[in-house]
Design a protein around this motif. Sequence first.
Motif, PDB file in Angstrom:
ATOM      1  N   ALA A   1       0.821  -1.214   0.000  1.00 11.10           N
ATOM      2  CA  ALA A   1       0.000   0.000   0.000  1.00 11.10           C
ATOM      3  C   ALA A   1       0.854   1.263   0.000  1.00 11.10           C
ATOM      4  CB  ALA A   1      -0.936   0.011   1.212  1.00 11.10           C
ATOM      5  N   LEU A   2       2.041   1.171   0.597  1.00 18.25           N
ATOM      6  CA  LEU A   2       2.926   2.328   0.644  1.00 18.25           C
ATOM      7  C   LEU A   2       4.079   2.184  -0.339  1.00 18.25           C
ATOM      8  CD1 LEU A   2       3.198   2.768   4.529  1.00 18.25           C
ATOM      9  CD2 LEU A   2       1.333   3.395   2.997  1.00 18.25           C
ATOM     10  N   GLY A   3       4.006   1.174  -1.195  1.00 19.36           N
ATOM     11  CA  GLY A   3       5.176   0.817  -1.983  1.00 19.36           C
ATOM     12  C   GLY A   3       5.313   1.504  -3.314  1.00 19.36           C
TER      13      GLY A   3
ATOM     14  N   LEU B   1      -1.133  12.732   9.552  1.00 15.48           N
ATOM     15  CA  LEU B   1      -0.189  11.727   9.071  1.00 15.48           C
ATOM     16  C   LEU B   1      -0.709  10.313   9.312  1.00 15.48           C
ATOM     17  CD1 LEU B   1       3.127  13.363  10.319  1.00 15.48           C
ATOM     18  CD2 LEU B   1       2.403  13.145   7.931  1.00 15.48           C
ATOM     19  N   TYR B   2      -1.231  10.074  10.501  1.00 11.85           N
ATOM     20  CA  TYR B   2      -1.777   8.744  10.772  1.00 11.85           C
ATOM     21  C   TYR B   2      -3.046   8.500   9.967  1.00 11.85           C
ATOM     22  CZ  TYR B   2       1.628   7.477  14.294  1.00 11.85           C
ATOM     23  OH  TYR B   2       2.800   7.132  14.922  1.00 11.85           O
ATOM     24  N   GLY B   3      -3.851   9.549   9.766  1.00 12.68           N
ATOM     25  CA  GLY B   3      -5.021   9.397   8.910  1.00 12.68           C
ATOM     26  C   GLY B   3      -4.635   8.988   7.499  1.00 12.68           C
TER      27      GLY B   3
ATOM     28  N   THR C   1       7.915  11.429   3.150  1.00 16.64           N
ATOM     29  CA  THR C   1       8.960  10.844   3.995  1.00 16.64           C
ATOM     30  C   THR C   1       8.345   9.894   5.020  1.00 16.64           C
ATOM     31  OG1 THR C   1      10.191  12.911   3.732  1.00 16.64           O
ATOM     32  CG2 THR C   1      10.943  11.408   5.443  1.00 16.64           C
ATOM     33  N   TRP C   2       7.215  10.275   5.547  1.00 16.15           N
ATOM     34  CA  TRP C   2       6.491   9.471   6.533  1.00 16.15           C
ATOM     35  C   TRP C   2       6.132   8.096   5.963  1.00 16.15           C
ATOM     36  CZ3 TRP C   2       4.687   8.380  11.200  1.00 16.15           C
ATOM     37  CH2 TRP C   2       3.418   7.848  11.397  1.00 16.15           C
ATOM     38  N   LEU C   3       5.520   8.065   4.799  1.00 18.66           N
ATOM     39  CA  LEU C   3       5.127   6.797   4.205  1.00 18.66           C
ATOM     40  C   LEU C   3       6.342   5.962   3.822  1.00 18.66           C
ATOM     41  CD1 LEU C   3       2.163   7.965   1.924  1.00 18.66           C
ATOM     42  CD2 LEU C   3       2.041   6.944   4.199  1.00 18.66           C
ATOM     43  N   LEU C   4       7.385   6.634   3.336  1.00 19.39           N
ATOM     44  CA  LEU C   4       8.600   5.911   2.973  1.00 19.39           C
ATOM     45  C   LEU C   4       9.231   5.238   4.182  1.00 19.39           C
ATOM     46  CD1 LEU C   4      10.890   5.232   0.958  1.00 19.39           C
ATOM     47  CD2 LEU C   4      11.954   7.388   1.640  1.00 19.39           C
ATOM     48  N   ALA C   5       9.274   5.930   5.310  1.00 18.59           N
ATOM     49  CA  ALA C   5       9.876   5.356   6.515  1.00 18.59           C
ATOM     50  C   ALA C   5       9.123   4.102   6.953  1.00 18.59           C
ATOM     51  CB  ALA C   5       9.896   6.390   7.634  1.00 18.59           C
ATOM     52  N   LEU C   6       7.801   4.145   6.919  1.00 19.54           N
ATOM     53  CA  LEU C   6       7.010   2.999   7.369  1.00 19.54           C
ATOM     54  C   LEU C   6       7.121   1.833   6.399  1.00 19.54           C
ATOM     55  CD1 LEU C   6       3.875   4.948   8.634  1.00 19.54           C
ATOM     56  CD2 LEU C   6       5.681   3.902  10.018  1.00 19.54           C
ATOM     57  N   ARG C   7       7.144   2.127   5.106  1.00 23.80           N
ATOM     58  CA  ARG C   7       7.321   1.055   4.124  1.00 23.80           C
ATOM     59  C   ARG C   7       8.683   0.397   4.298  1.00 23.80           C
ATOM     60  NH1 ARG C   7       8.552   2.745  -1.801  1.00 23.80           N
ATOM     61  NH2 ARG C   7      10.660   2.578  -0.959  1.00 23.80           N
TER      62      ARG C   7
END
Length: 494
Positions: free
Chosen positions: A17-19, A253-255, A340-346
Amino acid sequence: MTAAPTTDEYRTLIARALGAALDADTDGPDLRRLFTPSSHRLALDPDVTVVRGARGTGKTYWAKALTDPELREVAARSYMMPRLRRVRVTTGFRTGGNSETPYPGKRKIARLLRDVVGPEGYDIFWHAVVMMALDVPEIASIPDWPDRIRWAAANEDAYDDALGKADREARDSGETRVLLFDALDHLHADRTTADRLVSALFQVALELRLTTGALRAKIFVRPDMYDSAPKTFPDASKLGANAADLTWSRENLYGLLFHRLGNHPSTEAEKFRAQYGKWEVQGEGRFIAPVDLIADEKCQEQAFISLAGPYMGTDRRKGHTFTWVPNHLQDGKGRVSPRTWLLALRTAADLTAARYAMQPYPLHYEALRESLHEASRVRVNELKEDIGWAAAAIGQLEGEQVPMEPSHVRFLWEQGGLTGILRDMAAADEGAEGPEGGREGGSGPRDADDLFALIEELVDLGVLTKRTSGALDLPDVYRLAFNIGRKGGVPRKS
């Protein structure tokens, strides 16, 4: 009730999903993934002229979304803004200008300013661009930009006539015509020139708002460029009163994270949605999360704990995952780029699968900590593309440790010949060949010769921070990729 995703299924969902590519220039908005944070509503209002946002906060994303009727409909519904259904949007400037667009590219602009426009004709330049965007036949029939500029200068009354005609046509059709301007840091390599161009654009945009009923400009601009552009023209104060900021709170961000997870086309996403109440179906394949999952931090924290556990270690002494991750992705202004947020979690999901596959949570705390390095690498690459001079300045601090006294920073810059490097960068950018007018890096600093001013400008940009003692610090999201240490901080890679 549908069974919750397994740990492996959660990891797969996060990675997929974040990829996708996370750059708005290569990964435009789409129906499924378009997220509408509450704090961005004002930015889409056709009457709001200036939208300020740092790199990665959504300027280009929203500029692209507004040009797409389907995505405008999503925004109109989400923000309860029916007026968005009655707008006609044309791009007045962005990167990629060429003979097929109603605006020139960066290299062409540099030549026009040097050979045709002159220091007092920046408003004429924008008049020509606006008339091209409005498809005024007299200027659109002219094949090249130098002659278009000359025609606009020789026929100034034609500009007023064109605005009046376009305004009447828009009123008669019940539409608002919106001209979008984005990527203004790619107008010109010289910062003073870029500031003057932006100032002239502000003046043209304000005139549209004050003298027409149905023509509007919407300008997406970095906050530092907004601040440094001269505002000595009449009614300039009305720009600030009519501006919006693209900000991302922790709640937003969490949303965004949960929206992306819930809108992936997979069985794992179906299982995820089933754990958190009723999701509204909005169009084919688009789901809207329950309000508490996108607006209630207590609910969001519990949802994130199910993904990453409660602590950044074996107990609370290392910090809480819910606050630790966004805090360490902030720049010096407290801003977190959603990209950056999504990249870190992925990245954390990939690292967990590779190194900590047997642990009970989809995201291991050590993987979250390590993911900061990849997030920092990407953030610094963005800095090099948009504000290349800032990356060159911080690059000369490599191997050092913060906090650092300003005198030591200036010493390193003098030793490294920073002023000469910045001058060479500006000269290379202005003279380089290519459709975009030279290498990447945006505009230069306000004053390359003043090292004190460079420090203050980097603080204004959020690249450096200044402690109460006066010592300079560097946020982790920049520090790690530049190989700069901090005692007690996230360690550099050896």
